[in-house]
Design a protein around this motif. Structure first.
Motif, PDB file in Angstrom:
ATOM      1  N   PHE A  89       0.847  -1.184   0.000  1.00 47.38           N
ATOM      2  CA  PHE A  89       0.000   0.000   0.000  1.00 47.38           C
ATOM      3  C   PHE A  89       0.888   1.242   0.000  1.00 47.38           C
ATOM      4  N   SER A 117      -6.118   8.726   3.229  1.00 46.61           N
ATOM      5  CA  SER A 117      -5.617   7.924   2.109  1.00 46.61           C
ATOM      6  C   SER A 117      -6.313   6.569   2.063  1.00 46.61           C
ATOM      7  N   PHE A 118      -6.499   5.947   3.227  1.00 44.92           N
ATOM      8  CA  PHE A 118      -7.206   4.667   3.274  1.00 44.92           C
ATOM      9  C   PHE A 118      -8.686   4.852   2.930  1.00 44.92           C
ATOM     10  N   GLU A 169     -10.064   7.107   0.976  1.00 48.49           N
ATOM     11  CA  GLU A 169     -10.189   7.343  -0.462  1.00 48.49           C
ATOM     12  C   GLU A 169      -9.909   6.078  -1.262  1.00 48.49           C
ATOM     13  N   SER A 170      -9.028   5.228  -0.745  1.00 50.21           N
ATOM     14  CA  SER A 170      -8.651   4.020  -1.489  1.00 50.21           C
ATOM     15  C   SER A 170      -9.723   2.944  -1.432  1.00 50.21           C
ATOM     16  N   SER A 201      -9.469  -1.185  -5.214  1.00 48.04           N
ATOM     17  CA  SER A 201      -8.592  -0.199  -4.584  1.00 48.04           C
ATOM     18  C   SER A 201      -7.209  -0.289  -5.221  1.00 48.04           C
ATOM     19  N   PRO A 202      -6.329   0.681  -4.963  1.00 48.23           N
ATOM     20  CA  PRO A 202      -4.955   0.592  -5.476  1.00 48.23           C
ATOM     21  C   PRO A 202      -4.040  -0.259  -4.595  1.00 48.23           C
ATOM     22  N   PHE A 203      -4.568  -0.873  -3.538  1.00 48.36           N
ATOM     23  CA  PHE A 203      -3.760  -1.644  -2.591  1.00 48.36           C
ATOM     24  C   PHE A 203      -3.895  -3.136  -2.899  1.00 48.36           C
ATOM     25  N   ARG A 247     -12.893  -1.935  -3.531  1.00 48.70           N
ATOM     26  CA  ARG A 247     -13.537  -0.756  -2.959  1.00 48.70           C
ATOM     27  C   ARG A 247     -14.936  -1.166  -2.490  1.00 48.70           C
TER      28      ARG A 247
END
Length: 767
Positions: A107, A147-148, A150-151, A159-161, A297
Motif C-alpha cells: 500500500f 488515504s485509506f 479514499e482508497s 482499490s490501489p492496494f 472498494r
C-alpha cells in the motif's frame, strides 16, 4: 503431485464480469486430476467483509486511526468451470500440500511531508484451511487515514492496494536438473568495495531483499539448469527462476544463522561458507506459487457498516491459530483454545474460543479506549485436548502486541515429516541404500519424559511422520539423525545441528547419501590497530570417523598466502572436496604457521576446527588453539541427550575477553539478544549429543572447539554449560564452568557430580 511442465493459464470472468486469470497444473500420474492455484480475496464473515476502518477523533492515543482486515486464498468456482470447458478430460481437482507461506500487503501512505511512500507488511498466514491472514495497520496522521478512506470507498471496483501470497507447495522437479552455487569470497569482495560501515546482508527483516538485489551483482551466486527429457525453453526458465529463489532463501537462512555467530563487529557474510547443491530430475522440491489481487472498494451502503468514528483510540488485538496442528492422519490434536483477555475497559464478554471447526481460527478483540490510551493488557489461554485428557491453562501473560499467534508448540504439539528425495534405494550403485533409519529426538518440557523414536524410510516420495502431543507448551527445538544402511553393509550417519521448528508442521527432505560438495577456507582479518600479516602457511585435512566407509579427502595446502593489507578482510582459495556434511563430529585439522606483520611467528599445531565452524577466521591480534571434548564417560543407561554450549566472551570492540563475569546472566542475555555487541557470546557452538546407535562403528567420538586468545594476554579463557536430559524426564545441569588455560573437557557420566570436570592440560602459551 502436480506436474510443473503442464502449467496452463485459464481466463475466466468473475461475478462482476471482470476477466481474470488463474494457473492450473495436471497431476503427474492421474491425468484427470488437475490443481488450481488459489487466489487472494477479502474474507467474508457472516455475510459481511472482514474489514473495518476506525477513526479516533481525540487522537489521544497518538494515532489518527486503524484499519483491520482479513484475507484468504480460494479457488473460484467460475475459474474451475472455465478450466473444465477449456481443458478436455478434467475429472476432478486435487489439493496442494502447503509447506510454507508469506502474505504481503502492499500500500501507499503519505509521509510527514505529504509525499506518498510505498509500504509493505508481511506476515505468516494460517498455513492450513484457507490460509487466512490478518492485517492491522495503524494510521498515524489524518492524511494517512484519509488515504485509506479514499482508497477503499467510492465507485471503481478495486482499490490501489494489493495482497500478495507466496506459498510453497511440494512437487517433483521434472524435465530439468538445477545446480545452485554460492561463493562467499565473491560476496565478501563485493561488500569490501561497495558496502558501507553497516553490514548489507545482516539484518533479519531486510536480508532476503538485500540478497535478491546483490547476489547476481556480486557474482556470489550462480545457477545452472540442464534441460532433461521433455524439457522446453519455457520450463527451463521456470526452473531457473525457482533455483534462484531457492538459492536466495538458503543464503538468507545461512546469513541469519551467521548473524548470531559472527564475532565482534564482523560482517555475518564473513562466516558463511561456500556451498552448492544439485537438484536432479524427480527430486521432491518446494515450488513457489506467487499470486496477487487488488483489494476491493466498497459502495456507500457497505462502507457505512465498515467505517467507524470513536472518541478515543481502541485496543485492537487479533488472536489466531497459526501452523498445522493435525497429526499424520490430518486429525486435529486438540479440541479448542479458550482465550481470556484482561483489560480495564472491557471486563465482560472477554472470553472466546479458537478451533479448526467452522474456520473459527481467529478473533479480533476490541476494547473501548479511555482518556489515556494504554497498550498493555494480559491474557491467558486454556487448551482442551478432548478424549478425557487433562487441559492446559497458561499463567496470565502480559503483552502489548496487536497480534497474538498460537503456534502448535504453544499447544504442546509437534509435527515433523521426513520424505525421501532421490535416495538410490537398491539401484546397484556404490551408494545403493537398503533403508534409512531416522532417529528423532524431541526436546521435552520440564518434567516430561523425553522421546527418542526411530522409524524406517524405504522408498522415495513416501512420508515418514513423527507426531506427538505434550499437554504443556514445548520448545520448537528437536534433533534428528539419519543412518543410511548401504547394500554394501556400510553405514553412513549424518546428524545436523539442532533444528528450530517453523510455524507450520516441518518437512525434512532426506537426500542421497552420496558425498556432498563441501568447501573450507581461511579468512584473515587485519585490524586497524593490529600488526597485519606477512604470510600464512597451512595444510588441512578432513576427518569424519563416524563415516569411515568414505575415502578420506586429500590434504590441502595454503603456501605463502599473503592476506590483504590492513585494515581488511580477505579470503584464501577454497578447498573443495566430496564428503558428508557431518556437522556434529566431523572436523578439519590444520597445521602450519601464522607470521604476523611484526615478524613474530605463531605455530598452528593440530588445530581441529569443527565442521560447523568453517571457515577458520584468523585475526592479526589473536592466537588460535583447539579444545578437545571427551564424551566417552556419559552413562547412556541414565541419559537420553546432552546439550552442551561452548563459547567465549568478547568486549564491546569484538576482542576476546578474559575477564570473569556472571556467565549465567550473560549467556542467557546473549542468546536472547545476539545483536548486542557488548554481551553476545563469541563463537557459540551448541552440541547436541544423542545416544550412540547400535550399528555405530564408534560408540563415542571426541568433539572439538576452536578458541582464540589475545596476543597481548597470558590467559586463555572459555566457558561451557550444559543440560543432561535424563530418561526419567528430569534435567540435570552443568552450570557456568569457566575454563582457564586448559584444552580438555571430560564430560561426567551424569551432571549431578561435583564440578571437578575440567582436566588439566596446560597450554604452552605463545610457544
Amino acid at each position: 503431485m502436480f506436474d510443473i511442465t503442464t502449467a496452463r493459464q485459464v481466463d475466466y470472468s468473475d461475478a462482476s464480469g471482470e476477466t481474470l486469470q488463474v494457473t492450473i497444473f495436471q497431476d503427474r500420474t492421474d491425468k484427470g486430476i488437475w490443481y488450481l492455484v488459489p487466489v487472494p480475496r477479502l474474507r467474508i464473515d457472516q455475510g459481511q467483509p472482514a474489514f473495518s476502518l476506525t477513526k479516533y477523533l481525540s487522537k489521544g492515543g497518538g494515532i489518527a486511526g486503524s484499519c483491520a482486515f482479513e484475507v484468504e486464498l480460494h479457488a473460484p468456482d467460475e475459474a474451475k468451470r472455465a478450466a473444465e470447458q477449456q481443458v478436455p478430460g478434467i475429472t476432478g481437482w486435487g489439493q496442494f500440500t502447503w509447506v510454507r507461506g508469506l502474505t504481503c500487503f502492499d500500500f501507499t501512505l503519505p509521509d510527514d511531508d505529504g509525499v506518498p511512500k510505498a509500504q509493505e507488511i508481511t506476515i505468516t498466514p494460517s498455513l492450513f484451511g484457507t490460509n487466512t491472514a490478518h492485517f492491522h495497520v495503524e494510521l498515524k496522521t489524518e492524511a494517512q487515514l484519509n488515504s485509506f478512506k479514499e482508497s477503499f470507498s467510492g465507485e471503481g471496483g478495486l482499490s490501489p492496494f494489493a495482497i500478495n501470497y507466496d506459498m510453497g507447495v511440494l512437487t517433483q522437479l521434472l524435465g530439468a536438473e538445477a545446480t545452485i552455487q554460492y561463493t562467499a569470497s565473491a560476496a565478501i569482495e563485493y561488500e569490501r568495495k561497495y558496502g558501507t560501515t553497516t553490514d548489507t546482508w545482516g539484518k533479519k527483516h531486510t536480508v532476503l531483499t538485500e540478497i535478491k538485489q546483490n547476489l547476481k551483482q556480486s557474482g556470489a551466486g550462480e545457477v545452472t539448469v540442464k534441460r532433461g527429457a521433455g524439457g522446453t525453453d519455457e520450463l527451463v526458465q521456470m526452473v531457473r527462476d525457482w533455483a534462484w529463489s531457492t538459492l536466495e532463501n538458503q543464503i538468507a537462512d545461512a546469513v541469519e544463522t551467521a548473524r548470531h555467530l559472527a564475532d565482534g563487529n564482523e560482517n555475518p557474510i564473513s562466516v558463511v561458507s561456500d556451498f552448492s547443491a544439485t537438484y536432479s530430475e524427480d527430486t521432491i522440491v518446494e515450488w513457489s506459487t506467487p499470486v496477487s489481487r487488488f483489494l476491493p472498494r466498497f459502495d456507500a451502503a457497505t462502507w457505512s457498516k465498515l467505517y467507524h468514528e470513536v472518541d478515543n483510540r481502541q485496543l485492537v488485538v487479533t488472536f489466531e491459530l497459526v501452523g498445522d496442528p493435525t497429526d499424520e492422519d490430518h486429525v486435529p490434536q486438540f479440541e479448542d483454545v479458550i482465550v481470556t483477555v484482561n483489560y480495564p475497559t472491557r471486563k465482560t464478554d472477554n472470553t472466546f474460543h479458537l478451533s479448526l471447526k467452522d474456520n473459527a481460527t481467529s478473533v479480533t478483540y476490541v476494547a473501548p479506549g479511555g482518556g489515556v490510551f494504554d497498550p498493555n493488557y494480559e491474557y491467558r489461554y486454556e487448551v482442551r485436548f478432548g478424549n478425557g485428557d487433562p487441559s492446559y491453562t497458561s499463567d496470565w501473560i502480559p503483552s502489548s502486541s496487536t497480534r497474538v499467534s498460537f503456534r502448535p508448540s504453544q499447544l504442546g504439539i509437534r509435527n515433523v515429516t521426513f520424505i525421501g528425495s532421490g535416495i538410490p534405494f537398491s539401484d546397484g550403485s556404490k551408494n545403493s541404500v537398503n533403508k534409512v533409519f531416522i532417529d528423532f529426538y524431541e526436546t521435552p518440557p520440564t518434567g516430561q519424559k523425553p522421546k527418542l523414536q526411530t522409524k524406517e524410510l524405504t522408498e522415495n516420495n513416501r512420508a515418514v511422520a513423527f507426531s506427538s502431543t505434550y499437554h504443556v507448551p514445548v520448545t520448537n527445538t528437536y534433533n534428528y539423525r539419519l543412518r543410511y544402511q548401504l547394500t554394501s553393509g556400510d553405514i553412513v550417519t549424518v546428524q545436523p545441528n539442532q533444528q528450530f521448528g517453523s510455524d507450520n508442521a516441518d518437512l525434512v527432505y532426506v537426500l542421497t547419501p552420496q558425498e556432498h560438495l563441501s568447501s573450507f577456507s581461511l579468512r584473515a582479518i587485519a585490524s586497524r590497530t593490529g600488526d597485519g600479516f606477512l604470510e600464512i602457511n597451512a595444510n588441512a585435512a578432513y576427518f569424519d570417523y563416524q563415516n569411515p566407509s568414505l575415502p578420506p579427502p586429500p590434504d590441502y595446502t595454503w603456501d605463502s598466502w599473503v592476506p590483504e593489507p590492513q585494515p581488511g578482510l580477505s579470503t584464501s582459495t577454497s578447498w573443495t572436496f566430496l564428503a558428508q556434511p557431518d556437522v556434529q563430529t566431523a572436523y578439519f585439522q590444520l597445521n602450519g604457521q601464522v607470521i604476523y606483520g611484526d615478524g613474530s611467528v605463531f605455530p598452528l599445531v593440530n588445530i581441529n576446527v569443527p565442521y560447523s565452524r568453517g571457515p577458520l577466521i584468523v585475526k592479526d591480534n589473536e592466537e588460535i588453539y583447539s579444545v578437545e571434548i571427551f564424551t566417552n564417560q556419559i552413562d547412556w543407561t541414565q541419559v537420553m541427550q546432552v546439550t552442551l554450549n561452548i563459547f567465549q566472551k568478547r568486549d564491546i570492540e569484538g576482542r576476546v575477553s578474559s575477564e570473569v563475569h556472571d556467565v549465567a546472566e550473560e549467556f542467557v542475555r546473549a542468546v536472547g539478544s545476539a545483536g548486542s555487541s557488548e554481551i553476545s557470546p563469541r563463537q557459540l557452538i551448541p552440541y547436541n549429543i544423542l545416544p550412540p546407535a547400535d550399528d555405530a562403528p564408534f560408540k563415542s567420538l571426541p568433539l572439538y572447539y576452536t578458541v582464540n586468545k589475545s596476543r597481548s594476554s597470558d590467559s586463555l579463557v572459555f566457558y561451557y554449560n550444559g543440560d543432561y536430559v535424563m530418561r526419567d524426564g528430569t534435567v540435570r545441569s552443568i552450570s557456568d564452568v569457566e575454563v582457564d588455560n586448559k584444552l580438555q573437557i571430560h564430560l561426567p557420566p551424569v551432571a549431578d557430580q561435583p564440578l571437578g570436570l575440567v582436566h588439566a592440560c596446560k597450554v604452552a602459551l605463545g610457544s
